[in-house]
Design a protein around this motif. Structure first.
Motif, mmCIF file in Angstrom:
data_model
loop_
_atom_site.group_PDB
_atom_site.id
_atom_site.type_symbol
_atom_site.label_atom_id
_atom_site.label_comp_id
_atom_site.label_asym_id
_atom_site.label_seq_id
_atom_site.Cartn_x
_atom_site.Cartn_y
_atom_site.Cartn_z
ATOM 1 N N ARG A 67 1.202 83.500 2.636
ATOM 2 C CA ARG A 67 1.506 84.250 3.858
ATOM 3 C C ARG A 67 0.573 85.452 4.002
ATOM 4 N NH1 ARG A 67 7.156 85.560 3.576
ATOM 5 N NH2 ARG A 67 6.544 87.223 2.172
ATOM 6 N N GLU A 68 0.375 86.178 2.921
ATOM 7 C CA GLU A 68 -0.538 87.326 2.973
ATOM 8 C C GLU A 68 -1.943 86.892 3.349
ATOM 9 O OE1 GLU A 68 1.937 90.032 2.948
ATOM 10 O OE2 GLU A 68 -0.046 90.816 2.511
ATOM 11 N N PHE A 69 -2.357 85.761 2.791
ATOM 12 C CA PHE A 69 -3.697 85.251 3.108
ATOM 13 C C PHE A 69 -3.807 84.906 4.589
ATOM 14 C CE2 PHE A 69 -6.372 81.493 3.785
ATOM 15 C CZ PHE A 69 -7.598 82.033 3.471
ATOM 16 N N LEU A 70 -2.837 84.139 5.072
ATOM 17 C CA LEU A 70 -2.815 83.751 6.486
ATOM 18 C C LEU A 70 -2.867 84.975 7.403
ATOM 19 C CD1 LEU A 70 -0.100 81.015 7.192
ATOM 20 C CD2 LEU A 70 -2.368 81.166 8.201
ATOM 21 N N VAL A 71 -1.987 85.930 7.119
ATOM 22 C CA VAL A 71 -1.841 87.076 8.015
ATOM 23 C C VAL A 71 -3.037 88.013 7.930
ATOM 24 C CG1 VAL A 71 -0.477 89.152 8.494
ATOM 25 C CG2 VAL A 71 0.675 86.966 8.052
ATOM 26 N N THR A 72 -3.400 88.422 6.713
ATOM 27 C CA THR A 72 -4.417 89.487 6.604
ATOM 28 C C THR A 72 -5.845 88.960 6.643
ATOM 29 O OG1 THR A 72 -4.544 89.490 4.162
ATOM 30 C CG2 THR A 72 -2.823 90.852 5.184
ATOM 31 N N GLN A 73 -6.065 87.720 6.211
ATOM 32 C CA GLN A 73 -7.440 87.236 6.114
ATOM 33 C C GLN A 73 -7.850 86.352 7.284
ATOM 34 O OE1 GLN A 73 -9.346 88.533 3.528
ATOM 35 N NE2 GLN A 73 -7.458 89.713 3.337
ATOM 36 N N ILE A 74 -6.886 85.659 7.893
ATOM 37 C CA ILE A 74 -7.251 84.798 9.007
ATOM 38 C C ILE A 74 -6.740 85.355 10.335
ATOM 39 C CG2 ILE A 74 -7.091 82.482 9.995
ATOM 40 C CD1 ILE A 74 -7.016 81.329 7.272
ATOM 41 N N LEU A 75 -5.422 85.466 10.484
ATOM 42 C CA LEU A 75 -4.864 85.834 11.788
ATOM 43 C C LEU A 75 -5.335 87.204 12.256
ATOM 44 C CD1 LEU A 75 -1.244 84.448 11.314
ATOM 45 C CD2 LEU A 75 -3.261 83.328 12.287
ATOM 46 N N ARG A 76 -5.339 88.170 11.340
ATOM 47 C CA ARG A 76 -5.730 89.519 11.719
ATOM 48 C C ARG A 76 -7.171 89.567 12.224
ATOM 49 N NH1 ARG A 76 -4.470 94.029 7.276
ATOM 50 N NH2 ARG A 76 -2.322 93.416 7.726
ATOM 51 N N ARG A 77 -8.047 88.831 11.533
ATOM 52 C CA ARG A 77 -9.443 88.779 11.977
ATOM 53 C C ARG A 77 -9.565 88.085 13.330
ATOM 54 N NH1 ARG A 77 -12.812 89.335 7.168
ATOM 55 N NH2 ARG A 77 -11.407 89.008 5.413
ATOM 56 N N LEU A 78 -8.801 87.010 13.463
ATOM 57 C CA LEU A 78 -8.919 86.165 14.643
ATOM 58 C C LEU A 78 -8.495 86.921 15.897
ATOM 59 C CD1 LEU A 78 -9.697 83.190 14.947
ATOM 60 C CD2 LEU A 78 -7.278 82.610 14.864
ATOM 61 N N ILE A 79 -7.428 87.682 15.771
ATOM 62 C CA ILE A 79 -6.809 88.273 16.945
ATOM 63 C C ILE A 79 -7.282 89.701 17.180
ATOM 64 C CG2 ILE A 79 -4.736 89.346 15.983
ATOM 65 C CD1 ILE A 79 -4.447 86.626 18.536
ATOM 66 N N GLY A 80 -7.852 90.316 16.133
ATOM 67 C CA GLY A 80 -8.152 91.745 16.164
ATOM 68 C C GLY A 80 -9.086 92.155 17.287
ATOM 69 N N GLN A 81 -10.007 91.275 17.630
ATOM 70 C CA GLN A 81 -11.006 91.675 18.621
ATOM 71 C C GLN A 81 -10.727 91.110 20.005
ATOM 72 O OE1 GLN A 81 -15.022 91.023 16.922
ATOM 73 N NE2 GLN A 81 -13.965 90.988 14.969
ATOM 74 N N LEU A 82 -9.567 90.475 20.176
ATOM 75 C CA LEU A 82 -9.262 89.878 21.476
ATOM 76 C C LEU A 82 -8.806 90.927 22.479
ATOM 77 C CD1 LEU A 82 -7.378 86.545 20.909
ATOM 78 C CD2 LEU A 82 -9.774 86.942 21.472
ATOM 79 N N ARG A 131 -0.261 90.890 20.124
ATOM 80 C CA ARG A 131 -1.235 90.277 19.217
ATOM 81 C C ARG A 131 -0.596 89.520 18.060
ATOM 82 N NH1 ARG A 131 -5.882 94.887 19.062
ATOM 83 N NH2 ARG A 131 -6.831 94.218 21.014
ATOM 84 N N ALA A 132 0.374 90.161 17.411
ATOM 85 C CA ALA A 132 0.954 89.539 16.215
ATOM 86 C C ALA A 132 1.715 88.267 16.580
ATOM 87 C CB ALA A 132 1.864 90.523 15.499
ATOM 88 N N LEU A 133 2.427 88.292 17.717
ATOM 89 C CA LEU A 133 3.142 87.082 18.140
ATOM 90 C C LEU A 133 2.148 85.964 18.439
ATOM 91 C CD1 LEU A 133 5.737 85.574 18.848
ATOM 92 C CD2 LEU A 133 5.552 86.467 21.184
ATOM 93 N N ARG A 134 1.069 86.298 19.143
ATOM 94 C CA ARG A 134 0.047 85.284 19.447
ATOM 95 C C ARG A 134 -0.519 84.694 18.155
ATOM 96 N NH1 ARG A 134 -1.537 85.131 24.697
ATOM 97 N NH2 ARG A 134 -0.822 86.834 26.025
ATOM 98 N N ALA A 135 -0.803 85.561 17.202
ATOM 99 C CA ALA A 135 -1.377 85.087 15.938
ATOM 100 C C ALA A 135 -0.409 84.148 15.222
ATOM 101 C CB ALA A 135 -1.714 86.279 15.046
ATOM 102 N N SER A 136 0.883 84.500 15.208
ATOM 103 C CA SER A 136 1.824 83.651 14.477
ATOM 104 C C SER A 136 2.077 82.338 15.219
ATOM 105 C CB SER A 136 3.122 84.404 14.165
ATOM 106 O OG SER A 136 3.714 84.937 15.324
ATOM 107 N N LEU A 137 1.943 82.340 16.540
ATOM 108 C CA LEU A 137 2.041 81.077 17.285
ATOM 109 C C LEU A 137 0.853 80.166 16.954
ATOM 110 C CD1 LEU A 137 3.246 82.470 20.738
ATOM 111 C CD2 LEU A 137 4.532 80.881 19.271
#
Lengths: 202, 202
Positions: free
Chosen positions: B124-139, B146-152
């Motif tokens: 979960r930490e990997f998914l959230v901090t290493q992938i989702l956060r990067r993916l959504i951070g610059q949108l 943002r966080a809801l979009r990332a978890s979807l």
């Protein structure tokens, strides 16, 4: 919605032998490829005894998989009504089941399936023959696309179960069911009845 | 795309002690809540030694999770280009990685995470901090969403991994990557940048 427990007890050894033979047969040859007769042979009993203890092949299969819900109850509920609202109905029923105490057993089943190839195959058979086939069978879509549509729906719903209830990624893990249903329903609706070609103009 | 192996070897006992302390700390307090200093204390070594063996906290975390891919490589590839095609780029990169030999290690990681709570928390930490956060951070979307979009997005991608590579539901399990990408990309695109309210008129 909860699965009934407490069937006819029967002789413990015979029931257990039938269940073990059924688990092996369903995992090896799938639901469609397995007959009551083959299970009876595997258990060293008469086929009539299998029917006596477990009823139909389908009932025996559901007993084997130990899924805490009965798709024969909830799939008709999803299918009843306007086709354009299939997605939101599926989400509502899914979230009602998983947001209930049933989710502990469902989570345990999904987790255990991941560590055991036989359980994984039984889970796949359950998904395909007991849920997806019922869900998609009566839809007015190109029959050649039905299986792909069903497996796409599975990809979103299994992922929702994983991320909301097992991996627990926030805020999806604790978002109100209404928010989750509204966000995901259009996905399921498109997989069931919409365009799959990626051409957004259609 | 494959993760580089063969870092500075170091003294096996010290490296192993640091890794064990890091795994425990990241699983218990998350990536953000864990410091190199705390890991060093847990391992009974000087923080400088942790940096010497593993570099940054992020590098140590990636080493701890043993994910066979490096999100620092593939996330920028997804983000580069037209925002309206984020979904299809994410699907293409995802399928390229999972359709490669890397998928054996990725599958093993996902399966083992399901049978062990610590591994699950690290995942979960990997998914959230290493992938989702990067993916959504610059949108360019409402930060509150943002966080809801990332978890979807996670729900669809984890589900795709489960249904295509682990549970193996056909025809999704063996459909050409192009078919899968075209069918699922609009889902991911909507989760990233579209309407989440379920109002199809928007």
């Amino acid at each position: 919605m909860a699965r009934k427990t407490g069937r006819r007890p029967g002789k413990p050894d015979t029931r257990a032998a039938i269940l073990a033979a059924a688990r092996e047969a369903f995992a090896e040859r799938g639901f469609d490829g397995t007959s009551i007769r083959a299970i009876a042979t595997g258990a060293g009993v008469d086929p009539a005894l299998v029917h006596h203890y477990f009823g139909t092949k389908e009932q025996l299969f559901l007993e084997t998989v130990q899924v805490p819900i009965d798709p024969r109850e909830f799939v008709p509920e999803v299918l009843a009504g306007d086709t354009a609202e299939l997605g939101i109905r599926l989400l509502r029923v899914f979230l009602r089941v998983w947001d209930s105490p049933v989710s502990a057993a469902a989570t345990a089943l999904l987790r255990s399936a991941m560590s055991n190839d036989w359980s994984l195959r039984l889970l796949r058979e359950f998904l395909v023959t007991q849920i997806l086939r019922r869900l998609i069978g009566q839809l007015d879509v190109d029959p050649a696309e039905r299986a792909l549509r069903a497996s796409l729906v599975a990809s979103q719903m299994v992922g929702l179960a994983m991320v909301r209830y097992i991996i627990k990624v926030e805020p999806l893990a604790s978002a109100p069911a209404g928010v989750v249903a509204a966000a995901i329903a259009p996905t399921v609706q498109r997989y069931l009845t919409g365009d799959l070609s990626g051409d957004s103009s259609r």
